[in-house]
Design a protein around this motif. Sequence first.
Motif, PDB file in Angstrom:
ATOM      1  N   PHE A 160       0.862  -1.186   0.000  1.00 42.04           N
ATOM      2  CA  PHE A 160       0.000   0.000   0.000  1.00 42.04           C
ATOM      3  C   PHE A 160       0.891   1.225   0.000  1.00 42.04           C
ATOM      4  CE2 PHE A 160      -2.082   3.411   2.451  1.00 42.04           C
ATOM      5  CZ  PHE A 160      -3.191   3.638   1.637  1.00 42.04           C
ATOM      6  N   ASP A 161       0.633   2.136  -0.922  1.00 46.56           N
ATOM      7  CA  ASP A 161       1.425   3.352  -1.022  1.00 46.56           C
ATOM      8  C   ASP A 161       0.526   4.550  -0.729  1.00 46.56           C
ATOM      9  OD1 ASP A 161       2.928   5.635  -1.961  1.00 46.56           O
ATOM     10  OD2 ASP A 161       4.238   4.201  -2.983  1.00 46.56           O
ATOM     11  N   TYR A 162       0.748   5.162   0.421  1.00 46.59           N
ATOM     12  CA  TYR A 162      -0.094   6.283   0.853  1.00 46.59           C
ATOM     13  C   TYR A 162       0.031   7.476  -0.087  1.00 46.59           C
ATOM     14  CZ  TYR A 162      -2.397   9.421   4.206  1.00 46.59           C
ATOM     15  OH  TYR A 162      -3.266  10.293   4.821  1.00 46.59           O
ATOM     16  N   TYR A 163       1.203   7.637  -0.672  1.00 47.60           N
ATOM     17  CA  TYR A 163       1.431   8.741  -1.610  1.00 47.60           C
ATOM     18  C   TYR A 163       0.458   8.654  -2.791  1.00 47.60           C
ATOM     19  CZ  TYR A 163       3.827  11.537  -5.191  1.00 47.60           C
ATOM     20  OH  TYR A 163       4.130  12.452  -6.176  1.00 47.60           O
ATOM     21  N   TYR A 164       0.389   7.487  -3.407  1.00 50.90           N
ATOM     22  CA  TYR A 164      -0.510   7.322  -4.552  1.00 50.90           C
ATOM     23  C   TYR A 164      -1.976   7.282  -4.108  1.00 50.90           C
ATOM     24  CZ  TYR A 164       3.589   6.538  -7.415  1.00 50.90           C
ATOM     25  OH  TYR A 164       4.783   6.704  -8.074  1.00 50.90           O
ATOM     26  N   PHE A 165      -2.199   6.818  -2.887  1.00 51.45           N
ATOM     27  CA  PHE A 165      -3.558   6.843  -2.348  1.00 51.45           C
ATOM     28  C   PHE A 165      -4.068   8.278  -2.252  1.00 51.45           C
ATOM     29  CE2 PHE A 165      -6.285   7.346   1.434  1.00 51.45           C
ATOM     30  CZ  PHE A 165      -7.358   6.554   1.057  1.00 51.45           C
ATOM     31  N   LEU A 166      -3.205   9.201  -1.799  1.00 52.98           N
ATOM     32  CA  LEU A 166      -3.597  10.605  -1.694  1.00 52.98           C
ATOM     33  C   LEU A 166      -3.883  11.205  -3.067  1.00 52.98           C
ATOM     34  CD1 LEU A 166      -1.242  12.062   1.077  1.00 52.98           C
ATOM     35  CD2 LEU A 166      -3.629  11.349   1.259  1.00 52.98           C
ATOM     36  N   ILE A 167      -3.127  10.787  -4.056  1.00 54.95           N
ATOM     37  CA  ILE A 167      -3.388  11.270  -5.417  1.00 54.95           C
ATOM     38  C   ILE A 167      -4.765  10.796  -5.889  1.00 54.95           C
ATOM     39  CG2 ILE A 167      -2.658  11.082  -7.830  1.00 54.95           C
ATOM     40  CD1 ILE A 167       0.229  10.982  -6.831  1.00 54.95           C
ATOM     41  N   VAL A 168      -5.090   9.538  -5.579  1.00 51.43           N
ATOM     42  CA  VAL A 168      -6.414   9.008  -5.925  1.00 51.43           C
ATOM     43  C   VAL A 168      -7.504   9.793  -5.193  1.00 51.43           C
ATOM     44  CG1 VAL A 168      -7.948   7.010  -5.745  1.00 51.43           C
ATOM     45  CG2 VAL A 168      -5.573   6.699  -6.460  1.00 51.43           C
ATOM     46  N   VAL A 169      -7.252  10.108  -3.919  1.00 51.23           N
ATOM     47  CA  VAL A 169      -8.211  10.891  -3.136  1.00 51.23           C
ATOM     48  C   VAL A 169      -8.448  12.246  -3.793  1.00 51.23           C
ATOM     49  CG1 VAL A 169      -8.549  12.133  -0.959  1.00 51.23           C
ATOM     50  CG2 VAL A 169      -7.755   9.762  -0.928  1.00 51.23           C
ATOM     51  N   PHE A 171      -8.132  13.048  -6.951  1.00 53.10           N
ATOM     52  CA  PHE A 171      -8.915  12.874  -8.176  1.00 53.10           C
ATOM     53  C   PHE A 171     -10.370  12.510  -7.875  1.00 53.10           C
ATOM     54  CE2 PHE A 171      -4.808  12.528 -10.416  1.00 53.10           C
ATOM     55  CZ  PHE A 171      -5.093  13.336 -11.516  1.00 53.10           C
ATOM     56  N   SER A 172     -10.608  11.913  -6.701  1.00 45.13           N
ATOM     57  CA  SER A 172     -11.982  11.535  -6.346  1.00 45.13           C
ATOM     58  C   SER A 172     -12.871  12.756  -6.136  1.00 45.13           C
ATOM     59  CB  SER A 172     -11.986  10.666  -5.085  1.00 45.13           C
ATOM     60  OG  SER A 172     -11.706  11.435  -3.925  1.00 45.13           O
ATOM     61  N   TYR A 173     -12.249  13.911  -5.882  1.00 42.42           N
ATOM     62  CA  TYR A 173     -13.033  15.136  -5.729  1.00 42.42           C
ATOM     63  C   TYR A 173     -13.723  15.519  -7.039  1.00 42.42           C
ATOM     64  CZ  TYR A 173     -11.351  16.479  -1.057  1.00 42.42           C
ATOM     65  OH  TYR A 173     -11.103  16.540   0.295  1.00 42.42           O
ATOM     66  N   VAL A 174     -13.151  15.090  -8.158  1.00 43.28           N
ATOM     67  CA  VAL A 174     -13.700  15.473  -9.466  1.00 43.28           C
ATOM     68  C   VAL A 174     -15.136  14.976  -9.641  1.00 43.28           C
ATOM     69  CG1 VAL A 174     -13.422  15.287 -11.967  1.00 43.28           C
ATOM     70  CG2 VAL A 174     -11.408  15.600 -10.504  1.00 43.28           C
TER      71      VAL A 174
END
Length: 202
Positions: A160-169, A171-174
Motif C-alpha cells: 500500500f502506497d499512501y502517496y498514490y492513495f492521496l493522489i487518488v483521493v 482525483f476523487s473530488y472530481v
Amino acid sequence: WLVLGIAMVRFYIQKGTHRGLFRSVQKTLKFFQTFALLEVVHCAVGVVRTSVLVTGVQVSSRIFMVWFIAHSIKQIQNEESVILFLVVWTVTEITRYSFYTFNLLNHLPYFIKWARYNFFIILYPAGVAGELLTIYAALPYVKKTGMFSLRLPNKYNVSFDYYYFLIVVMFSYVPLFPQLYFHMLRQRRRVLHGEVIVEKDD
C-alpha cells in the motif's frame, strides 16, 4: 463550532499570524469533527432528513483531513490552505447549526435560512480548494517518509502506497464535488424559491 471560531479569531488577534493556529485549536477541532460521525447515524435512523450518502461523504472527508493529513503531517500545519478550510468549515457549521436550532424552535429568521442556502455557493468551492491544496502540500513529505505505506515483502504479502492513495483521493473530488454541490443547489431552489425538485431514480 462557535467556540472554535472564537478561538481562531482570538489567536489571530493575539499573535497577528496564522502560524501555530492549527496547533492551538486542534483539540477542539478533533473533538467536534470526530463526533460529527453521529450525524451519519442520525441520518441513517431518520432523526435528520438528509441523505446518508451526502452526509457520510462530507463527514468522512473532513475526518480524513483532520486526522490523516493535518494531524499526521505536522510540516503542513502552517500552510495557508489549512487555515482556508478551517475558516470555511467553521463558518459553514455555525450557519448550519444555527439553521437547525432556530428551525427546531419554530422561529427561523429569514437571514439564517438565506445564509444556509447561499453561503455554500462560495464556501463549498473554497473549502474544496483548501483541502486539495493541503493534500498537495503533504505529498512531498509523504513520499519522502513513506508514512502509512506498506512495502513488499511483508508477512501480509500486500502493498500500500499512501502517496498514490492521496493522489487518488484528490482525483476523487472530481466526480464527488459536483454531486454534493448540485445537491445543495437543488435544495436551495426548493427552500428559497419553492421549486418542486423531482429526484431521478438511479
